[in-house]
Design a protein around this motif. Structure first.
Motif, PDB file in Angstrom:
ATOM      1  N   ASP A  28       0.846  -1.199   0.000  1.00  0.00           N
ATOM      2  CA  ASP A  28       0.000   0.000   0.000  1.00  0.00           C
ATOM      3  C   ASP A  28       0.880   1.247   0.000  1.00  0.00           C
ATOM      4  OD1 ASP A  28      -2.355  -1.412   0.009  1.00  0.00           O
ATOM      5  OD2 ASP A  28      -2.781  -1.103   2.140  1.00  0.00           O
ATOM      6  N   ILE A  29       0.711   2.091  -1.001  1.00  0.00           N
ATOM      7  CA  ILE A  29       1.488   3.324  -1.129  1.00  0.00           C
ATOM      8  C   ILE A  29       0.530   4.502  -0.966  1.00  0.00           C
ATOM      9  CG2 ILE A  29       2.928   4.697  -2.688  1.00  0.00           C
ATOM     10  CD1 ILE A  29       3.605   2.000  -4.113  1.00  0.00           C
ATOM     11  N   THR A  30       0.889   5.446  -0.112  1.00  0.00           N
ATOM     12  CA  THR A  30       0.071   6.643   0.046  1.00  0.00           C
ATOM     13  C   THR A  30       0.858   7.871  -0.403  1.00  0.00           C
ATOM     14  OG1 THR A  30      -1.090   5.657   1.913  1.00  0.00           O
ATOM     15  CG2 THR A  30      -1.279   8.039   1.672  1.00  0.00           C
ATOM     16  N   TYR A  31       0.285   8.619  -1.330  1.00  0.00           N
ATOM     17  CA  TYR A  31       0.881   9.868  -1.814  1.00  0.00           C
ATOM     18  C   TYR A  31       0.061  11.030  -1.261  1.00  0.00           C
ATOM     19  CZ  TYR A  31       3.485   7.428  -5.566  1.00  0.00           C
ATOM     20  OH  TYR A  31       4.335   6.642  -6.280  1.00  0.00           O
ATOM     21  N   ARG A  32       0.724  12.062  -0.778  1.00  0.00           N
ATOM     22  CA  ARG A  32       0.033  13.300  -0.434  1.00  0.00           C
ATOM     23  C   ARG A  32       0.384  14.352  -1.484  1.00  0.00           C
ATOM     24  NH1 ARG A  32      -1.967  12.233   4.653  1.00  0.00           N
ATOM     25  NH2 ARG A  32      -2.881  14.307   4.769  1.00  0.00           N
ATOM     26  N   VAL A  33      -0.646  15.012  -2.010  1.00  0.00           N
ATOM     27  CA  VAL A  33      -0.436  16.117  -2.954  1.00  0.00           C
ATOM     28  C   VAL A  33      -1.223  17.316  -2.434  1.00  0.00           C
ATOM     29  CG1 VAL A  33      -0.053  14.622  -4.972  1.00  0.00           C
ATOM     30  CG2 VAL A  33      -2.358  15.417  -4.473  1.00  0.00           C
ATOM     31  N   PRO A  34      -0.710  18.533  -2.656  1.00  0.00           N
ATOM     32  CA  PRO A  34      -1.443  19.710  -2.159  1.00  0.00           C
ATOM     33  C   PRO A  34      -2.870  19.742  -2.699  1.00  0.00           C
ATOM     34  CG  PRO A  34       0.769  20.327  -2.845  1.00  0.00           C
ATOM     35  CD  PRO A  34       0.569  18.896  -3.285  1.00  0.00           C
ATOM     36  N   ARG A  35      -3.020  19.407  -3.986  1.00  0.00           N
ATOM     37  CA  ARG A  35      -4.357  19.361  -4.594  1.00  0.00           C
ATOM     38  C   ARG A  35      -4.272  18.470  -5.824  1.00  0.00           C
ATOM     39  NH1 ARG A  35      -8.023  23.575  -3.797  1.00  0.00           N
ATOM     40  NH2 ARG A  35     -10.022  22.957  -4.669  1.00  0.00           N
ATOM     41  N   LEU A  36      -5.273  17.586  -5.994  1.00  0.00           N
ATOM     42  CA  LEU A  36      -5.265  16.708  -7.163  1.00  0.00           C
ATOM     43  C   LEU A  36      -5.978  17.386  -8.330  1.00  0.00           C
ATOM     44  CD1 LEU A  36      -4.552  13.903  -8.339  1.00  0.00           C
ATOM     45  CD2 LEU A  36      -6.849  13.164  -7.661  1.00  0.00           C
ATOM     46  N   HIS A  37      -5.218  17.591  -9.426  1.00  0.00           N
ATOM     47  CA  HIS A  37      -5.788  18.145 -10.654  1.00  0.00           C
ATOM     48  C   HIS A  37      -5.738  17.053 -11.722  1.00  0.00           C
ATOM     49  CE1 HIS A  37      -5.789  22.341  -9.373  1.00  0.00           C
ATOM     50  NE2 HIS A  37      -4.577  22.161  -8.891  1.00  0.00           N
TER      51      HIS A  37
ATOM     52  N   SER B 231      -6.028  19.427   0.103  1.00  0.00           N
ATOM     53  CA  SER B 231      -6.952  20.563   0.160  1.00  0.00           C
ATOM     54  C   SER B 231      -8.338  20.123   0.636  1.00  0.00           C
ATOM     55  CB  SER B 231      -7.048  21.252  -1.201  1.00  0.00           C
ATOM     56  OG  SER B 231      -7.733  20.434  -2.121  1.00  0.00           O
ATOM     57  N   THR B 232      -8.682  18.854   0.409  1.00  0.00           N
ATOM     58  CA  THR B 232     -10.021  18.374   0.796  1.00  0.00           C
ATOM     59  C   THR B 232      -9.952  17.206   1.773  1.00  0.00           C
ATOM     60  OG1 THR B 232     -10.065  16.766  -1.004  1.00  0.00           O
ATOM     61  CG2 THR B 232     -10.937  18.953  -1.502  1.00  0.00           C
TER      62      THR B 232
END
Lengths: 309, 309
Positions: A12-21, A98-99
């Motif tokens: 299981d890999i978890t990525y955090r991004v400021p906002r998904l576009h 962001s959400t």
């Protein structure tokens, strides 16, 4: 020990991004990896509860090696995974900071050969000799027969080991026919299996299909348990906000630990509900907040439900 | 041989999903993996053009092992990557099959220790002894000094090896000061560097900042080349539709191969433009369609541009 089976384990890999576009390029700000798959999550929670937990299933390739290294380094779960030639699948969870929402991408998993499948059956039968209970969890990788959970249930029953079945679709339908001691579908899985969206009716139907008992997880409404000895519903004393991923796996661990500790059904149910809620407050599947668990457990309200329509 | 440097190599993973729904769960229908990073793409194209290509940079962990295995199995590129303790980053491209659009997630890469960096410098200096040209490509992993490309450019110039620099931001700005033989920014990188959105003006400015020559890729408008001997612009004979990923890397391979073959500047430019366009028609970065390349090359139109303002 308690045995858990994860035929389609995952890294299981978890990525955090400021906002998904969608359709743009993202620089991932944080990467986390952990051993994944329902049975591995169940085993982690069991180990945290002080039970000896052994995990079997398949692992292969570089991703399988990474999964096994993390399992050994970060958990008290004993690794009895069977090697396969194909690479263990990855799951990628992309958290939009962001959400707080998560977009999930799940690889299908490696194809298991007949020889690998045969080796697994031998390992499984050997492990049953030392098991006080077994949990059969999750989806199937390509190459594994669709009636696998029926076969594994029969082998466990022959060995006198109680079986909990937590899967969906055709593997669930087939597995039920082999009469597992307990099935743990969620509301959607119950509805898909029985055609009924009324949980009590659907759980009763599931018992008629072969499960000795049925524990249905109903999200924030808690859990419904239908057995030969009675039926109960339980909910946490207050609504818990957070991430529901892994809550069902913690419920399975609660039910199994209650079974091997020979607790009465309503106490197993309370434990499952409190563990499930405490998992919603933890950052990752296979983990729970012990303080929340200890606080919620005495306050879980269990109510009787009618056992027959 | 031609040496390419990829300090932040990647295991490129491509997922196909029927449709990307943000904040939902997706079953990935197809998974592909390949060695990634700009310098590795350049090396692949050079090898396809018949040049001996050697790739150095860093690789580590399970993802690094997977990258190296793929490099050896699937390409003619010689592997001179230096081991690091951290794991090589992954990039995940999620292709939405309903639109053909791609959502890209790029991990930051492993932190390189001072000792690993030192080992790399030794390897790099050794490899320069046998190199006819070197390409310094892409972003930097954490831990590598921001003036790395300046240092690597000076080492190459000391060894008498021509240097092509293809990066952006501060590493580009610092690298230019060490006077590389050729810089290959795209229009956005040029604008970010110089503040000018007029490519000819910006390319001239980039030469004043230190590059002996500047080849600016302008997307569908082709490429602008500004040197001490003249300035030229070239475009493919027709618009090519497809996936532009890797087109810049193929242009670098075209320029480098032309350099070691001692072609006149306009011919290097034609080759870069035709290779770039043929890459747009190939399924993956580091690959080009040889038939499209052969067809386009004679039709590339090169026009003179004024060398001074």
């Amino acid at each position: 020990m308690i045995l858990t089976v994860t035929l389609n384990a995952a890294l299981d890999i978890t990525y955090r991004v400021p906002r998904l576009h969608p359709h743009r390029t993202h620089r991932v700000t944080d990467v986390a990896e952990r051993p994944g798959g329902k049975g591995l999550n169940v085993a982690r929670v069991l180990a945290s509860l002080g039970h000896r937990a052994v995990a079997t299933g398949f692992a292969g390739g570089g991703t399988g090696a990474a999964l096994r290294a993390l399992l050994t380094q970060e958990t008290d779960v004993a690794d009895a995974l069977v090697p396969v030639g194909g690479a263990t699948r990855r799951t990628v969870a992309v958290v939009d900071e962001s959400t707080g929402d998560t977009t999930q991408l799940n690889e299908p998993g490696p194809t298991v050969s007949p020889a690998e499948w045969h080796t697994f059956l031998g390992t499984y039968r050997e492990l049953l000799g030392d098991a006080r209970a077994v949990a059969l969890c999750g989806s199937l990788p390509p190459g594994v027969p669709v009636d696998v959970y029926a076969r594994l249930t029969r082998a466990a029953r022959t060995a006198g080991v109680p079986v909990l079945l937590d899967t969906s679709g055709e593997p669930l339908r087939r597995g039920l026919a082999a009469r597992p001691d307990l099935a743990k579908p969620n509301a959607d899985e119950l509805a898909a299996l029985t055609g009924s969206t009324e949980p009590l009716r659907a759980a009763r139907d599931t018992r008629r299909r072969g499960a000795h008992a049925v524990a249905a997880s109903l999200g924030a409404d808690g859990m419904l348990l239908v057995t030969a000895d009675g039926a109960w519903q339980a909910a946490p004393p207050r609504r818990i906000a957070g991430n529901p991923t892994g809550a069902g796996d913690s419920a399975v661990a609660g039910l199994l630990s209650g079974l091997v500790e020979d607790l009465p059904w309503p106490e197993r149910l309370s434990r499952a509900v409190a563990l499930s809620a405490a998992t919603v407050r933890a950052p990752a599947a296979g983990e729970f907040d012990p303080a929340v668990y200890a606080e919620l457990l005495p306050g879980v309200v269990v109510t009787d439900r009618p056992t027959a329509a």
